[in-house]
Design a protein around this motif. Structure first.
Motif, short mmCIF file in Angstrom:
data_model
loop_
_atom_site.label_atom_id
_atom_site.label_comp_id
_atom_site.label_asym_id
_atom_site.label_seq_id
_atom_site.Cartn_x
_atom_site.Cartn_y
_atom_site.Cartn_z
N GLU A 164 80.09 21.64 -7.49
CA GLU A 164 79.28 22.13 -8.62
C GLU A 164 80.13 22.72 -9.73
O GLU A 164 79.65 22.94 -10.83
CB GLU A 164 78.31 23.20 -8.12
N ARG A 227 77.31 29.31 -0.30
CA ARG A 227 77.56 29.72 -1.68
C ARG A 227 77.79 31.22 -1.72
O ARG A 227 76.92 32.00 -1.30
CB ARG A 227 76.40 29.33 -2.59
N GLU A 400 62.72 26.23 -8.49
CA GLU A 400 63.50 25.03 -8.21
C GLU A 400 63.60 24.77 -6.71
O GLU A 400 64.01 25.63 -5.94
CB GLU A 400 64.92 25.18 -8.80
N ILE A 462 63.04 34.14 1.46
CA ILE A 462 63.86 33.13 2.14
C ILE A 462 64.53 33.68 3.40
O ILE A 462 64.85 32.94 4.32
CB ILE A 462 64.89 32.53 1.13
P1 ATP Z 1 69.26 27.95 -8.27
O1 ATP Z 1 69.03 27.59 -9.72
O2 ATP Z 1 68.00 28.30 -7.55
O3 ATP Z 1 70.36 28.94 -8.08
P2 ATP Z 1 71.01 25.73 -8.09
O4 ATP Z 1 70.60 24.98 -9.32
O5 ATP Z 1 72.20 26.62 -8.15
O6 ATP Z 1 69.75 26.60 -7.55
P3 ATP Z 1 71.75 23.25 -6.82
O7 ATP Z 1 73.22 23.31 -6.96
O8 ATP Z 1 70.98 22.38 -7.74
O9 ATP Z 1 71.16 24.75 -6.85
O10 ATP Z 1 71.43 22.91 -5.28
C1 ATP Z 1 70.37 22.05 -4.86
C2 ATP Z 1 69.27 22.81 -4.16
O11 ATP Z 1 69.78 23.67 -3.14
C3 ATP Z 1 68.48 23.73 -5.05
O12 ATP Z 1 67.51 23.03 -5.79
C4 ATP Z 1 67.86 24.68 -4.05
O13 ATP Z 1 66.73 24.11 -3.43
C5 ATP Z 1 68.95 24.83 -3.01
N1 ATP Z 1 69.76 26.03 -3.18
C6 ATP Z 1 70.74 26.25 -4.09
N2 ATP Z 1 71.33 27.45 -3.92
C7 ATP Z 1 70.69 28.01 -2.87
C8 ATP Z 1 70.86 29.25 -2.19
N3 ATP Z 1 71.79 30.12 -2.53
N4 ATP Z 1 70.05 29.50 -1.12
C9 ATP Z 1 69.12 28.61 -0.74
N5 ATP Z 1 68.92 27.42 -1.33
C10 ATP Z 1 69.70 27.12 -2.40
#
Ligand code: ATP
Ligand code: MG
Ligand code: MG
Ligand code: MG
Length: 477
Positions: A164, A227, A400, A462
């Motif tokens: 990312e 993360r 999201e 969560i």
């Molecule tokens: P957010 O905007 O909620 O922080 P993100 O855009 O950083 O999410 P992505 O990198 O798009 O997250 O990851 C894909 C998916 O993983 C997200 O749509 C979400 O469902 C899930 N996700 C991301 N970060 C987390 C987290 N810290 N804990 C739980 N689920 C997560």
């Protein structure tokens, strides 16, 4: 004698048969009625003890939480609400549970209190129901992909790549803490982390999954991701499970179709296979909502909400259209958004996402074609030169749930983007190779499994849908 599960007995016609069950005591009333649960179902079975036939000292040991083995006759129940009960002939207390110190009493405990007891909270009806739904959903995920021609790839947990580019990585290190190697500047040389390579725990399996899609066609990875975000929200964990399909020759439209079809399929699967648990969770929410002001109450009971999502099309809206809607809206008559979107290009905050889903469209929304500037380096640039073929799926009450995109398949465009962002090209040599040797359109998405479980169970935090939540300061066990 073979032992039975309580689920099996409650749904059987084994009346007048001799049976043996094992389980944990929920309650023991009047020295006569044991409500026993073994985890197989939300329902307890009533075991009737003729106390004159049993030693008093033995019955004293039968308290909430104790593990017992019971043999007896399965008979039709006289009580209301249950089909059968057991006339106890033999009772063995396998493991006692001190009533003064056992934390899970028959009364209702707060979720906050139970979070402190993560090792025992699954003994409560709420957590047992959530964890059974979680397990069934996990199965449904594999079932969907395996039934649709996808191969499961186990992408690595330890990796040198930061998919990312968000810098939210946990370092994996084999360095000698006392005598770490130093670089020329005299600082710890993390480049030597993993026997000579800088490494971290994976934040996403996407880049590796892409390489497999470009040979096996349709693949998915479903594993733990990490993360290091120091965020204390009800939607973020430091360790969560992510479902990431990746498909060669699929463009963004096909990717949206896949995500929608997948979500509907797994929701339908739990509606069919977790009916009792969902009913219990729905009632739990109804009871909880009674104490809330009318305005904050959910307008749809849980099961109806799940059916609604499974049966209705998600609304697909471009980022640009969404911005226009948000600019001309206020969340309600009096209140403005906390963060006002002034111009095209701004990232949406969760208040905007929730407004679009819960107030404006009143259904799940797929937002697509985001500004390139607010999305990751690997997303396919549109011909307008400023938006990328990205999509986020937003859910009521969650925000999201999915982030996905069509990936940039053109080597020259990708290289330019990498340069622009100052990413080390050398580090991504293997990823770039895919664009050199038989490149093609491909796309995929990441769905946070816990966010799906949140939606499916109606839970609000969560931390309550994963067995041992990892959040800042929370890693004791
Ligand atoms: P957010 O905007 O909620 O922080 P993100 O855009 O950083 O999410 P992505 O990198 O798009 O997250 O990851 C894909 C998916 O993983 C997200 O749509 C979400 O469902 C899930 N996700 C991301 N970060 C987390 C987290 N810290 N804990 C739980 N689920 C997560
Ligand atoms: Mg994030
Ligand atoms: Mg996001
Ligand atoms: Mg995202």
């Amino acid at each position: 004698m073979k032992s039975h599960s309580i689920k099996e007995l409650l749904s059987s016609n084994l009346s007048l048969q001799e049976v043996t069950i094992n389980g944990w005591v929920k309650t023991f009333r009047s020295n006569r009625f044991i409500a026993l649960n073994d985890g197989s179902t939300i329902n307890n079975i009533q075991c009737v003890v003729d106390f004159e036939n049993f030693d008093e000292a033995l019955l004293k040991k039968v308290s909430t939480g104790a593990a017992v083995k019971i043999s007896g006759t399965l008979v039709e129940s006289q009580g209301r609400g249950q089909s059968v009960e057991i006339q106890v002939k033999e009772l063995v207390v396998l493991g006692v549970s001190d009533p003064d110190t056992y934390p899970i009493q028959p009364k209702k405990h707060s979720l906050e209190f139970l979070r402190e007891k993560a090792h025992l909270r699954v003994r409560t009806n709420t957590f047992a129901a959530v964890m059974r739904v979680r397990s069934t959903l996990s199965f449904a995920v594999h079932r969907y992909f395996q039934n649709n021609g996808f191969y499961n790839v186990h992408t690595p947990i330890i990796t040198g790549s930061d998919a990312e580019g968000a810098g939210e990585m946990f370092r994996v290190s084999t360095l000698d803490q006392k005598k770490p190697p130093l670089n020329d500047a005299g600082e710890i040389d993390f480049k030597q982390d993993f026997f000579g390579k800088e490494t971290n725990l994976t934040v996403s399996g996407q880049l590796e999954a892409e390489t497999y899609a470009m040979a096996l066609g349709k693949v998915y990875t479903f594993g733990p991701t990490f993360r290091a975000e120091n965020s204390n929200t009800s939607r973020h964990l430091a360790e969560f499970w992510m479902i990431e399909p990746e498909v060669a020759f699929n463009d963004l439209d096909a990717n949206m179709d896949l995500a929608e079809d997948f979500i509907k399929d797994v929701i339908n699967y739990i509606l069919e296979h977790c009916a009792e648990d969902l009913k219990f969770l729905e009632q739990r929410l109804i009871d909880e909502e009674k104490s809330k002001p009318q305005a904050e109450r959910s307008d749809m009971p849980l099961i109806e909400k799940l059916k609604f999502v499974a049966e209705n099309n998600f609304k697909r809206v471009s980022y640009t259209e969404a911005i226009d809607i948000l600019k001309s809206s206020t969340p309600n008559k009096k209140k403005k958004f906390k963060y006002i979107i002034e111009e095209w290009g701004a990232d949406l905050q969760s208040e905007h996402e929730r407004f679009l889903v819960e107030k404006h469209f009143k259904c799940p929304v797929i937002l697509f074609d985001y500004p390139a500037k607010i999305k990751a380096f690997y997303m396919r640039l549109n011909d307008d030169g400023k938006t990328v073929r990205a999509m986020d799926i937003l859910f009521p009450g969650i925000g999201e749930i999915v982030g996905g995109s069509q990936r940039e398949e053109r080597l020259d465009v990708l290289l330019e983007k990498i340069k622009e962002l100052g990413i080390d090209e050398e580090e991504l040599w293997w990823y770039l190779d895919l664009r050199k040797f038989g490149t093609a359109v491909h796309s995929g998405f990441g769905l946070g499994f816990e966010r799906l479980v949140l939606f499916a169970t109606g839970m609000g935090n969560i931390r309550d849908v994963i067995p041992f939540p990892r959040t800042p300061q929370n890693a004791e066990f």
